[in-house]
Design an enzyme around this catalytic site. Structure first.
Site, PDB file in Angstrom:
ATOM      1  N   GLY A   1      -4.828   9.580  -0.252  1.00  0.00           N
ATOM      2  CA  GLY A   1      -4.050   9.633   0.964  1.00  0.00           C
ATOM      3  C   GLY A   1      -2.710   8.947   0.814  1.00  0.00           C
ATOM      4  O   GLY A   1      -2.087   8.989  -0.254  1.00  0.00           O
ATOM      5  N   HIS A   2      -2.281   8.272   1.885  1.00  0.00           N
ATOM      6  CA  HIS A   2      -0.936   7.706   1.932  1.00  0.00           C
ATOM      7  C   HIS A   2      -0.791   6.480   1.030  1.00  0.00           C
ATOM      8  O   HIS A   2       0.244   6.283   0.410  1.00  0.00           O
ATOM      9  CB  HIS A   2      -0.604   7.340   3.379  1.00  0.00           C
ATOM     10  CG  HIS A   2       0.816   6.934   3.597  1.00  0.00           C
ATOM     11  ND1 HIS A   2       1.884   7.780   3.360  1.00  0.00           N
ATOM     12  CD2 HIS A   2       1.368   5.770   4.045  1.00  0.00           C
ATOM     13  CE1 HIS A   2       3.017   7.164   3.653  1.00  0.00           C
ATOM     14  NE2 HIS A   2       2.735   5.941   4.052  1.00  0.00           N
ATOM     15  N   PHE A   3      -1.817   5.652   0.979  1.00  0.00           N
ATOM     16  CA  PHE A   3      -1.775   4.448   0.155  1.00  0.00           C
ATOM     17  C   PHE A   3      -2.617   4.658  -1.100  1.00  0.00           C
ATOM     18  O   PHE A   3      -3.667   4.041  -1.296  1.00  0.00           O
ATOM     19  CB  PHE A   3      -2.237   3.228   0.957  1.00  0.00           C
ATOM     20  CG  PHE A   3      -1.219   2.746   1.946  1.00  0.00           C
ATOM     21  CD1 PHE A   3      -0.045   2.141   1.521  1.00  0.00           C
ATOM     22  CD2 PHE A   3      -1.430   2.901   3.311  1.00  0.00           C
ATOM     23  CE1 PHE A   3       0.908   1.700   2.424  1.00  0.00           C
ATOM     24  CE2 PHE A   3      -0.486   2.456   4.232  1.00  0.00           C
ATOM     25  CZ  PHE A   3       0.686   1.858   3.779  1.00  0.00           C
TER      26      PHE A   3
END
Length: 286
Positions: free
Chosen positions: A262-264
């Site tokens: 995902g984003h991180f």
């Protein structure tokens, strides 16, 4: 490798930064995004510091750097960029590679576009420079930036809650048991500081102005053909994978890896990302 935790006085503000690795090695500057700090690089730094001189600052308003009131400090990405560049000058760093993520992207790319001779390479992890990367996540943010007020503010204030921070870390992750709760609870504790919501709202309002710089960033890519590595979460619903693929438009030799993350992505793909970085920098900096 040992990481040092340091402070510097820059333009009347205290900037916290992490530093590791040999001072005479090639430098890599790590620029974090929202809503985190250099804490997001806590494990990447020692994974790279045997070979590189690594610097990871906290932006003003984030982490352990100064967080003056939004009433007394103008929170814009141009101002955050100026502080970051002044820190690099203070540290005597003439050339460096950049790792940009989320908010770190406009900051790092403004530095690169203004000082192309100083930037040796770019690594982007959900660090956007093309409109293709924007997802529906941004609709309430841009609505608020265009017309801030009681009708648009509640939707963006919701992004400052513990639920939203937890979502940023876990959405799109195949195995959420690999994501340490320490990450989002650390970020949330800093978001919840008195006055911090107003800081973040100011940056939300300013973010749209970064898009005006995209044509200059893209011209910088075309002109310099700066070596670029993208290590990007395929499942990121904040900056979608189209934002990674778009770099090839102006940098046909860009190395792009879409990860099952995902984003991180560093939270569950650390070894994979560190491996790609070591291989990439080993090729382009030698």
């Amino acid at each position: 490798m040992t990481t040092r935790h340091l402070f510097a006085e820059i333009d009347g503000q205290t900037v916290f930064y992490r530093e590791a690795g040999p001072a005479d090695a090639p430098t890599l500057v790590l620029l974090h995004g929202f809503p985190t700090s250099s804490h997001m690089f806590r494990e990447l730094i020692p994974a790279l510091a045997d070979r590189y001189h690594v610097i990871a600052p906290d932006h003003i308003g984030f982490g352990r750097s100064s967080a003056p009131s939004a009433d007394t400090y103008e929170y814009t990405f141009d101002n955050l960029t100026a502080v970051t560049l002044a820190l690099l000058d203070h540290l005597g760093l003439q050339t460096f590679a950049l790792y940009i993520q989320d908010y770190g992207a406009p900051i790092g790319l403004k530095i690169a576009q203004a000082h192309p001779d100083r930037v040796t390479a770019i690594i982007t992890q959900s660090g956007n420079a093309y409109t293709e990367g924007f997802t529906p996540f941004w609709e309430p943010l841009f609505a608020y930036a265009i017309e801030p007020g009681p009708d648009t503010e509640p939707a963006v204030r919701a992004l400052l809650t513990a639920e939203a921070t937890h979502w940023q870390y876990t959405h799109g992750v195949k195995d959420t048991t690999l994501i340490s709760p320490d990450a989002w609870t650390h970020d949330q504790a800093l978001l919840d500081r008195p006055g911090n919501a107003e800081i973040q709202l100011a940056l939300f309002r300013d973010y749209k102005n970064n898009l005006d710089a995209y044509p200059a960033f893209q011209e910088y890519f075309r002109t310099t053909q700066v070596p670029l590595l993208a290590v990007w979460g395929r499942n990121d619903e904040i900056f979608g994978p189209d934002g990674a693929e778009a770099y090839r438009r102006d940098l046909p030799d860009a190395e792009i890896h879409l990860l099952n993350a995902g984003h991180f992505a560093l939270e569950d793909q650390l070894d994979t990302i560190a491996g790609y970085i070591r291989g990439f920098l080993g090729r382009v900096l030698n």
